[in-house]
Structure formats: C-alpha cells, structure tokens
Design a protein around this motif. Structure first.
Motif, PDB file in Angstrom:
ATOM      1  N   ASP A 339       0.797  -1.217   0.000  1.00 20.19           N
ATOM      2  CA  ASP A 339       0.000   0.000   0.000  1.00 20.19           C
ATOM      3  C   ASP A 339       0.833   1.273   0.000  1.00 20.19           C
ATOM      4  OD1 ASP A 339      -2.010  -1.844   0.171  1.00 20.19           O
ATOM      5  OD2 ASP A 339      -2.538  -1.420   2.257  1.00 20.19           O
ATOM      6  N   TYR A 340       2.107   1.172   0.426  1.00 20.05           N
ATOM      7  CA  TYR A 340       2.951   2.361   0.498  1.00 20.05           C
ATOM      8  C   TYR A 340       4.240   2.213  -0.327  1.00 20.05           C
ATOM      9  CZ  TYR A 340       0.192   4.723   4.076  1.00 20.05           C
ATOM     10  OH  TYR A 340      -0.809   5.386   4.746  1.00 20.05           O
ATOM     11  N   LEU A 341       5.004   1.169  -0.039  1.00 26.81           N
ATOM     12  CA  LEU A 341       6.340   1.093  -0.624  1.00 26.81           C
ATOM     13  C   LEU A 341       6.308   0.861  -2.126  1.00 26.81           C
ATOM     14  CD1 LEU A 341       8.200  -0.911   2.165  1.00 26.81           C
ATOM     15  CD2 LEU A 341       8.172   1.565   1.764  1.00 26.81           C
ATOM     16  N   TRP A 342       5.386   0.033  -2.612  1.00 31.68           N
ATOM     17  CA  TRP A 342       5.299  -0.189  -4.060  1.00 31.68           C
ATOM     18  C   TRP A 342       4.981   1.127  -4.767  1.00 31.68           C
ATOM     19  CZ3 TRP A 342       6.337  -3.986  -7.532  1.00 31.68           C
ATOM     20  CH2 TRP A 342       5.827  -3.830  -8.824  1.00 31.68           C
ATOM     21  N   GLY A 343       3.980   1.848  -4.284  1.00 30.50           N
ATOM     22  CA  GLY A 343       3.622   3.116  -4.914  1.00 30.50           C
ATOM     23  C   GLY A 343       4.761   4.120  -4.879  1.00 30.50           C
ATOM     24  N   GLU A 344       5.474   4.147  -3.758  1.00 30.17           N
ATOM     25  CA  GLU A 344       6.582   5.093  -3.622  1.00 30.17           C
ATOM     26  C   GLU A 344       7.729   4.762  -4.564  1.00 30.17           C
ATOM     27  OE1 GLU A 344       9.067   6.933   0.091  1.00 30.17           O
ATOM     28  OE2 GLU A 344       8.910   4.749   0.004  1.00 30.17           O
ATOM     29  N   ARG A 345       8.144   3.500  -4.561  1.00 31.80           N
ATOM     30  CA  ARG A 345       9.344   3.107  -5.306  1.00 31.80           C
ATOM     31  C   ARG A 345       9.080   2.902  -6.804  1.00 31.80           C
ATOM     32  NH1 ARG A 345      13.264   1.129  -1.606  1.00 31.80           N
ATOM     33  NH2 ARG A 345      12.932   2.285   0.333  1.00 31.80           N
ATOM     34  N   LYS A 346       7.881   2.449  -7.145  1.00 31.27           N
ATOM     35  CA  LYS A 346       7.605   2.079  -8.534  1.00 31.27           C
ATOM     36  C   LYS A 346       6.778   3.118  -9.293  1.00 31.27           C
ATOM     37  CE  LYS A 346       8.674  -1.481  -9.845  1.00 31.27           C
ATOM     38  NZ  LYS A 346       9.954  -2.004 -10.419  1.00 31.27           N
ATOM     39  N   GLU A 347       6.011   3.946  -8.561  1.00 30.49           N
ATOM     40  CA  GLU A 347       5.085   4.859  -9.233  1.00 30.49           C
ATOM     41  C   GLU A 347       5.273   6.310  -8.822  1.00 30.49           C
ATOM     42  OE1 GLU A 347       1.400   3.126  -8.114  1.00 30.49           O
ATOM     43  OE2 GLU A 347       1.716   1.284  -9.270  1.00 30.49           O
ATOM     44  N   GLY A 348       6.240   6.580  -7.960  1.00 26.02           N
ATOM     45  CA  GLY A 348       6.527   7.955  -7.571  1.00 26.02           C
ATOM     46  C   GLY A 348       5.506   8.597  -6.656  1.00 26.02           C
ATOM     47  N   VAL A 349       4.731   7.810  -5.931  1.00 30.82           N
ATOM     48  CA  VAL A 349       3.718   8.351  -5.031  1.00 30.82           C
ATOM     49  C   VAL A 349       4.389   9.037  -3.843  1.00 30.82           C
ATOM     50  CG1 VAL A 349       1.829   7.731  -3.460  1.00 30.82           C
ATOM     51  CG2 VAL A 349       2.017   6.610  -5.697  1.00 30.82           C
ATOM     52  N   THR A 383      -7.837  -7.533  11.362  1.00 32.01           N
ATOM     53  CA  THR A 383      -8.594  -6.277  11.269  1.00 32.01           C
ATOM     54  C   THR A 383      -7.633  -5.096  11.155  1.00 32.01           C
ATOM     55  OG1 THR A 383      -8.750  -6.259  13.697  1.00 32.01           O
ATOM     56  CG2 THR A 383     -10.635  -7.175  12.486  1.00 32.01           C
ATOM     57  N   SER A 384      -7.268  -4.514  12.291  1.00 31.47           N
ATOM     58  CA  SER A 384      -6.487  -3.269  12.290  1.00 31.47           C
ATOM     59  C   SER A 384      -5.106  -3.416  11.673  1.00 31.47           C
ATOM     60  CB  SER A 384      -6.351  -2.737  13.720  1.00 31.47           C
ATOM     61  OG  SER A 384      -5.660  -3.655  14.545  1.00 31.47           O
ATOM     62  N   VAL A 385      -4.575  -4.646  11.634  1.00 29.52           N
ATOM     63  CA  VAL A 385      -3.240  -4.833  11.054  1.00 29.52           C
ATOM     64  C   VAL A 385      -3.192  -4.414   9.591  1.00 29.52           C
ATOM     65  CG1 VAL A 385      -2.485  -6.607  12.669  1.00 29.52           C
ATOM     66  CG2 VAL A 385      -3.814  -7.274  10.654  1.00 29.52           C
ATOM     67  N   TYR A 386      -4.330  -4.433   8.904  1.00 33.21           N
ATOM     68  CA  TYR A 386      -4.355  -4.051   7.497  1.00 33.21           C
ATOM     69  C   TYR A 386      -4.410  -2.541   7.303  1.00 33.21           C
ATOM     70  CZ  TYR A 386      -5.399  -8.961   6.587  1.00 33.21           C
ATOM     71  OH  TYR A 386      -5.349 -10.326   6.528  1.00 33.21           O
ATOM     72  N   TYR A 387      -5.185  -1.834   8.134  1.00 33.50           N
ATOM     73  CA  TYR A 387      -5.361  -0.412   7.883  1.00 33.50           C
ATOM     74  C   TYR A 387      -4.569   0.471   8.852  1.00 33.50           C
ATOM     75  CZ  TYR A 387      -9.081  -1.192  11.418  1.00 33.50           C
ATOM     76  OH  TYR A 387      -9.790  -1.561  12.540  1.00 33.50           O
ATOM     77  N   ARG A 388      -4.350   0.022  10.070  1.00 25.92           N
ATOM     78  CA  ARG A 388      -3.572   0.796  11.022  1.00 25.92           C
ATOM     79  C   ARG A 388      -2.093   0.406  10.977  1.00 25.92           C
ATOM     80  NH1 ARG A 388      -5.244   1.215  17.474  1.00 25.92           N
ATOM     81  NH2 ARG A 388      -3.356   2.306  18.187  1.00 25.92           N
ATOM     82  N   GLY A 389      -1.809  -0.846  10.579  1.00 25.76           N
ATOM     83  CA  GLY A 389      -0.439  -1.336  10.537  1.00 25.76           C
ATOM     84  C   GLY A 389       0.486  -0.548   9.632  1.00 25.76           C
ATOM     85  N   PRO A 390       0.080  -0.239   8.389  1.00 25.54           N
ATOM     86  CA  PRO A 390       0.977   0.543   7.528  1.00 25.54           C
ATOM     87  C   PRO A 390       1.290   1.928   8.095  1.00 25.54           C
ATOM     88  CG  PRO A 390      -0.707  -0.559   6.219  1.00 25.54           C
ATOM     89  CD  PRO A 390      -1.091  -0.752   7.651  1.00 25.54           C
ATOM     90  N   LEU A 391       0.328   2.529   8.774  1.00 25.29           N
ATOM     91  CA  LEU A 391       0.600   3.832   9.389  1.00 25.29           C
ATOM     92  C   LEU A 391       1.677   3.711  10.461  1.00 25.29           C
ATOM     93  CD1 LEU A 391      -3.022   5.282   9.811  1.00 25.29           C
ATOM     94  CD2 LEU A 391      -1.395   5.667   7.936  1.00 25.29           C
ATOM     95  N   PHE A 392       1.580   2.659  11.283  1.00 26.79           N
ATOM     96  CA  PHE A 392       2.605   2.437  12.305  1.00 26.79           C
ATOM     97  C   PHE A 392       3.986   2.303  11.684  1.00 26.79           C
ATOM     98  CE2 PHE A 392       4.913  -1.352  14.048  1.00 26.79           C
ATOM     99  CZ  PHE A 392       5.665  -0.652  14.991  1.00 26.79           C
ATOM    100  N   LEU A 393       4.104   1.495  10.654  1.00 26.16           N
ATOM    101  CA  LEU A 393       5.427   1.263  10.072  1.00 26.16           C
ATOM    102  C   LEU A 393       5.960   2.515   9.380  1.00 26.16           C
ATOM    103  CD1 LEU A 393       5.056  -2.377   8.737  1.00 26.16           C
ATOM    104  CD2 LEU A 393       6.410  -1.584  10.683  1.00 26.16           C
ATOM    105  N   HIS A 394       5.081   3.311   8.793  1.00 20.07           N
ATOM    106  CA  HIS A 394       5.574   4.540   8.170  1.00 20.07           C
ATOM    107  C   HIS A 394       6.041   5.524   9.245  1.00 20.07           C
ATOM    108  CE1 HIS A 394       6.288   6.984   4.700  1.00 20.07           C
ATOM    109  NE2 HIS A 394       5.644   8.015   5.239  1.00 20.07           N
TER     110      HIS A 394
END
Length: 464
Positions: A339-349, A383-394
């Motif tokens: 949800d984050y790293l692919w877009g950042e590294r591959k698509e310039g998000v 549940t939250s690991v999908y939507y709250r988890g990426p925020l934690f890691l970022h």
C-alpha cells in the motif's frame, strides 16, 4: 493474507505451556494443545515434526478424498499417547514405527494416537495415518470445491487439518512432500518444486517438494483444469503459475511476478525459497492467501494483492509468528509493502502525503483506533493490522530514518530466517537500533486504543 475490499511440553526447542484448563495429570501424554492465547488447543505437545510426506487420491466428480500421511518426528518426552490435529475424512488405519496403533477422534480436531510401544524422549518415530471419505467444502477455511468441480485449499489460521493430520501450530515447521493422483484430465499445483507430472492410463500422478520448512496453513493443493505461465528469474529460480478456467484475466498481472520479486528482494534481502509462482482460482473467495512459494489468489486479485502476498514470503512464511497475537509482523509489513512502498518506489507516489491524508481522515474516528496492533484479540487479529499497521510502520520509518529502518528490517529477517519471531522481539530489536527511547512511541502505536500523540503520530519529516 489479503482481504477483499481492504486497501490495504517442548516444540521445536521452545517451551510452551499447555492449554488453559487442559488436565495434564499423566506425564506420558502429549498435550492436546499448546496454549496459544487465541487458539489454545492448536498444536500438540511431546514431539517435534521434521517432515510430512502426504499422498492423496482425489476424484473431482465424486469429491472422494483418500489420503496417507507419513509424519516423521522426534519425541521430546516419554509418550504413551500423543495427538495430531485432523478434521478430515474418516481414519482407516494408524501405525507408529511400523506397528498398529490405537486411535480416537475427539474434540474439534484431535486425533489421539496410542502406540503399541511407548515412545522414548529424544528418539525419532514415524506415524502413518490412512484416511478416506467425502471431502467437505470448507470455503475459505480449508478444502474448498471450485466452480469447475476441482478443489483447492486455503484458510488462515487453519486449513491443513481439513486434508491431512499434522501438528498445527506456528511453532512446528517441517519440510513437506506431496504426492497426488487425480483423473488424467486434471492438473495439480502445490508448494515448492514440481518433481513429477506423469499420466498413466486414466490417471495423472503429480509430486511436489518443499525443501524449506513450512507451516500447515501455508501448505496447499489445487486441482483444476489449469492453464500455466512459466517464467524464470535471472538466477534460475523457476516461476510456475496456474490459472483456473475463469481466472485467465489475471495472467497479465502475474507476468509481473519477476519484477515484484526483485522489488521485495531489494527491501528485505534475498528471496528465501527455491521456487515461486501463483495459483489463481475462480471460486468467490473473500481472501487471497500467502501459501508458501505459490500464493492462492481470488478472482478479485489486483497488482497490490500480488505485491502483498509476495511480501508475505518474507514476513509470515520464511519468518513466522510465535503466537497469533503477533500477527502484526505478518500483515503490517505485507500491507505497508503493497500500500505504500510499491507506490513510492515504482510509481513515484508521495507516501508522506498519503500518510497525512489517511491520518487526517481517521484521526477523529474512534473505531479506526479501537483495536491495538500488538495483541488485537482473538477473532480480531485480521482487522487493524491491514489499515492501522501501515501507518505504524511509516511512522516508525520516519522515527528511525530510512537507512536505519530498512537496514533493521533486513537484519531482523536474517536473524529469524526459517523460524519464528514475536512482536516483543521486534520491539526490543528496533529499540536496539534507535538512539532515542522508543518506549512511548511503541506503546502509543501498538498497545493503545486511541490515536498516538502528535509527537508519535508525526515524527521527523511527518510533522505538520
């Protein structure tokens, strides 16, 4: 595992407490459960499995499943009886070390075996279980009947016990061999490398070999009228993918598998297995699942889903949770990758902007923060690991800085390769890489049921 509609005793050398409420008066009985806080009767005590060799004969028209499981294990205590987890067809015969053994099926999934001769601690033993009968349709929770009449296996945290007996716990990984016999017009996919694909008369015999240890829910078999896509990585790793009759639309996505593997490898280190691919089914599954080396993909699969399941080959497969309360290690990282790293590294998000927008949208929504990431609770682990988890890691990445963060996750994976890890171990490890005290940061993100304070929500470059 990725969900539809989301964007995002001694076992294996580890001392494990018996399940709460399970009597252990007899010291020569293997525990019927290992006391996982969410699934206390999963797994069994008293032995450690080294290898499974499973043979199945499946007839799609009648849904008749006949199986033979050879379980090579080592006793970790004296045993006059031990358990396997099994919820499949009727058991016909059991032997231990070549001698007939008594058995009893009890509880939700217990197969209690009493050898003719008690097992001695430290010594290897071989248990053989023969079984046969109608295969139940356990859509999304094990053996599943396909629209074509074929079948496949997918489900987390349980699925394997619906088609072969095993020690069904994250703590007991083992290598895995599968031999299958089906009508000649059907094809078979599974984990690892295909070592045999032969038609004899009206039967097809297919064998698969997983040389790296694997957990039960990460094993699979898929039987269908597949078409195939064969690719190869520059290092020679074979990539074999299969498509059920109504799943051909996913072929172009799967053609990007070499690119996705290279991408994940750049983040997390060398690909940990000797084969890869995907199995695209056409049943209306609500999940796609990271079955080891060859994920099971639902019809709604998109590119982000493939990235998610491939990230699991590192987070979840090569390095697995110790208990199901540690699920953030699997899903937080897979979701952040897709949800984050692919877009950042591959698509310039601009993922910093993406993060801020997500926080702003849900900052005042109590439900979004109501399930903690560390130990979310039984029945709430997916549940939250999908939507709250990426925020934690970022936020953690911004707290540590890119160089420290990405170096640390690679090092953590190397340290636990082909084994298990816990959230406590991860917390301790990242603290060792930080020049500042992370106690408050980690508590705010992982343990609470409310948004982190601004100092933890917007660290480093994320401050607004």
């Amino acid at each position: 595992m990725r969900l539809s509609g989301l964007c995002g005793v001694v076992v294996a050398g580890v001392l494990v407490l018996a399940a709460p409420g399970v009597a252990q008066a007899d010291p020569f009985l293997g525990a019927p459960g290992l006391g996982d806080p969410y699934y206390p009767l999963d797994g069994n005590g008293g032995y450690d499995v080294g290898h499974y060799e499973i043979g199945i004969d499946y007839d799609p028209p009648t849904r008749h499943l006949a199986g033979s499981a050879r379980i090579e294990a080592r006793a970790t205590q004296a045993l006059r009886a031990f358990n396997l987890d099994f919820d499949g067809p009727e058991v016909r015969m059991v032997t231990v070390n070549g001698l007939p053994a008594a058995w009893d099926r009890n509880g939700e999934h217990e197969l209690t075996i009493t050898p003719s001769v008690p097992l001695l601690p430290g010594l290897p033993f071989v248990a053989l279980v023969d079984y046969a009968g109608p295969a139940r349709d356990e859509m999304g929770a094990g053996w599943t009947i396909s629209p074509s009449g074929g079948a496949f296996v997918a489900g987390e945290p349980h699925s394997a016990a619906t088609w072969y007996p095993l020690n069904d716990t994250p703590l007991d990984k083992a290598t895995f061999t599968l031999h299958t016999t089906v009508p000649a017009e059907w094809e078979v996919m599974s984990n690892g490398r295909r070592t045999r694909n032969e038609v004899r008369g009206d039967k097809r015999i297919v064998s698969w070999e997983s040389k790296h240890p694997v957990l039960g829910y990460l094993t699979t078999v898929a039987i269908d009228r597949f078409s195939f896509l064969e690719q190869q990585r520059p290092d020679g790793t074979p990539l074999l993918s299969a498509f059920a009759p109504q799943a051909e639309d996913n072929r172009e996505t799967e053609r990007r598998l070499p690119e996705i593997l290279d991408f994940a490898e750049s983040l997390y280190g060398p690909y940990p297995f000797d084969a890869a691919g995907g199995i695209y089914v056409d049943a209306e599954l609500e999940i796609s699942l990271e079955t080891q080396t060859r994920p099971i993909y639902a019809p709604w699969t998109d590119l982000e889903t493939v990235v998610h399941e491939i990230a699991h080959q590192w987070w979840g497969d090569a390095v697995s949770v110790r208990q199901w309360s540690d699920i953030c290690l699997n899903e937080c990282f897979a979701s952040y990758t897709a949800d984050y790293l692919w877009g950042e590294r591959k698509e310039g998000v601009d993922v910093d902007a993406q993060y801020r927008e997500k926080v702003a949208k849900y900052l005042d929504d109590p439900k979004f923060w109501s399930i903690p990431l560390d130990n979310p609770g039984a029945g709430r682990e997916f549940t939250s690991v999908y939507y709250r988890g990426p925020l934690f890691l970022h936020a953690l990445r911004k707290q540590l800085g890119d160089e420290v963060f990405f170096g640390a996750v690679k090092e953590f994976l190397r340290a636990h390769a082909y084994g298990n890890a816990s959230m406590l171990e991860f917390r301790t490890f990242v603290q060792s890489k930080s020049g500042t005290d992370l106690t408050g940061f980690l508590r705010a993100w992982l343990d609470t049921e409310e948004p982190p304070a601004d100092e933890y929500l917007f660290p480093g470059a994320l401050r607004v």
